[in-house]
Design an enzyme around this catalytic site. Structure first.
Site, PDB file in Angstrom:
ATOM      1  N   SER A   1      -3.525  -9.305  -8.352  1.00 32.33           N
ATOM      2  CA  SER A   1      -3.259  -9.645  -9.749  1.00 32.33           C
ATOM      3  C   SER A   1      -2.063 -10.590  -9.841  1.00 32.33           C
ATOM      4  CB  SER A   1      -2.963  -8.376 -10.561  1.00 32.33           C
ATOM      5  OG  SER A   1      -4.064  -7.511 -10.530  1.00 32.33           O
TER       6      SER A   1
ATOM      7  N   LYS B   1       8.236  -1.052 -16.054  1.00 38.16           N
ATOM      8  CA  LYS B   1       7.649  -2.215 -15.380  1.00 38.16           C
ATOM      9  C   LYS B   1       7.191  -3.236 -16.424  1.00 38.16           C
ATOM     10  CE  LYS B   1       4.318  -2.938 -11.661  1.00 38.16           C
ATOM     11  NZ  LYS B   1       3.316  -2.300 -10.814  1.00 38.16           N
TER      12      LYS B   1
ATOM     13  N   HIS C   1     -10.917  -5.776  -7.702  1.00 35.02           N
ATOM     14  CA  HIS C   1     -10.961  -4.430  -8.290  1.00 35.02           C
ATOM     15  C   HIS C   1     -12.388  -4.079  -8.718  1.00 35.02           C
ATOM     16  CE1 HIS C   1      -6.602  -5.387  -9.647  1.00 35.02           C
ATOM     17  NE2 HIS C   1      -6.489  -4.460  -8.719  1.00 35.02           N
TER      18      HIS C   1
ATOM     19  N   ARG D   1      -7.002  -4.122   1.500  1.00 34.36           N
ATOM     20  CA  ARG D   1      -7.263  -5.537   1.772  1.00 34.36           C
ATOM     21  C   ARG D   1      -6.929  -5.911   3.201  1.00 34.36           C
ATOM     22  NH1 ARG D   1      -3.852  -7.235  -3.387  1.00 34.36           N
ATOM     23  NH2 ARG D   1      -2.648  -5.636  -2.355  1.00 34.36           N
TER      24      ARG D   1
HETATM   25  O1  PNS Z   1      -2.140  -1.682  -8.803  1.00 31.86           O
HETATM   26  P1  PNS Z   1      -0.908  -1.054  -8.214  1.00 31.86           P
HETATM   27  O2  PNS Z   1       0.334  -1.534  -8.925  1.00 31.86           O
HETATM   28  O3  PNS Z   1      -0.823  -1.226  -6.721  1.00 31.86           O
HETATM   29  O4  PNS Z   1      -1.064   0.506  -8.516  1.00 31.86           O
HETATM   30  C1  PNS Z   1      -0.142   1.421  -8.028  1.00 31.86           C
HETATM   31  C2  PNS Z   1      -0.447   2.807  -8.585  1.00 31.86           C
HETATM   32  C3  PNS Z   1      -0.398   2.785 -10.090  1.00 31.86           C
HETATM   33  C4  PNS Z   1      -1.795   3.265  -8.123  1.00 31.86           C
HETATM   34  C5  PNS Z   1       0.657   3.711  -7.994  1.00 31.86           C
HETATM   35  O5  PNS Z   1       1.899   3.158  -8.238  1.00 31.86           O
HETATM   36  C6  PNS Z   1       0.574   5.089  -8.575  1.00 31.86           C
HETATM   37  O6  PNS Z   1      -0.232   5.888  -8.174  1.00 31.86           O
HETATM   38  N1  PNS Z   1       1.461   5.341  -9.539  1.00 31.86           N
HETATM   39  C7  PNS Z   1       1.511   6.571 -10.234  1.00 31.86           C
HETATM   40  C8  PNS Z   1       2.753   7.329  -9.857  1.00 31.86           C
HETATM   41  C9  PNS Z   1       2.498   8.200  -8.667  1.00 31.86           C
HETATM   42  O7  PNS Z   1       1.596   9.004  -8.635  1.00 31.86           O
HETATM   43  N2  PNS Z   1       3.339   8.066  -7.639  1.00 31.86           N
HETATM   44  C10 PNS Z   1       3.264   8.923  -6.504  1.00 31.86           C
HETATM   45  C11 PNS Z   1       3.366   8.206  -5.243  1.00 31.86           C
HETATM   46  S1  PNS Z   1       3.438   9.349  -3.902  1.00 31.86           S
END
Ligand code: PNS
Length: 159
Positions: A127, A41, A17, A90
């Protein structure tokens, strides 16, 4: 001001990150690292702790700001005058889901998504893997910032 958001769970932030955040900071006037707070979560670190860990780990970058959000990333973008999301990719396995999310975000709010290829040094890193290895005594120094390593070890020792 050209501003980009780097959203994620960051539970905890890894060197992968930090690599993406630091490279984005060279391309944009400001990078906002947005820590997703999802009440449904379970996380090892609270959102406040994750924010604090990233702040410490990025304090050498003047144009990096860390914040947290609940709900949609695109709503965070609208509220913070941000027109683009940056994500690290990745491997091909990341691509399908990320492309779908990027297209949804553009469709719904006109927010662009930029993909940055991960430094190959960290291509395997997540993570979840860091937590799993650390939990069973693996050495994850070199994979996370020093402040995260310290907090990770003490948090795991508590459980
Ligand atoms: O580190 P992660 O868990 O892969 O992050 C995922 C994250 C937080 C970037 C993603 O789940 C996200 O954008 N969540 C916010 C909710 C959202 O906007 N969802 C729309 C998807 S189309």
């Amino acid at each position: 001001m050209r501003r980009v958001v780097c959203p994620g769970s960051f539970d905890p932030v890894t060197n992968g990150h930090i690599d993406i955040i630091s490279r984005a900071a060279q391309l944009y006037d400001e990078v906002v690292v947005a820590v997703a707070q999802n009440p449904s979560k379970t996380t090892l670190f609270t959102a406040a702790e994750r924010v604090e860990l990233i702040r410490e780990a990025t304090k050498r970058y003047d144009n990096v700001r860390v914040d947290r959000f609940e709900g949609l990333t695109v709503d965070f973008c609208r509220d913070n005058d941000i027109s683009a999301i940056i994500k690290g990719l990745r491997a091909v396995s990341d691509f399908d889901y990320e492309m779908q999310m990027a297209q949804m975000n553009y469709n719904q709010a006109g927010v662009e998504t930029l993909f940055m290829t991960t430094n190959p040094l960290y291509a395997f890193l997540s993570s979840s893997l860091v937590k799993d290895f650390a939990k069973f005594g693996g050495d994850v120094s070199g994979l996370v910032p020093a402040n995260v390593l310290e907090r990770l070890n003490s948090r795991l020792a508590e459980s």
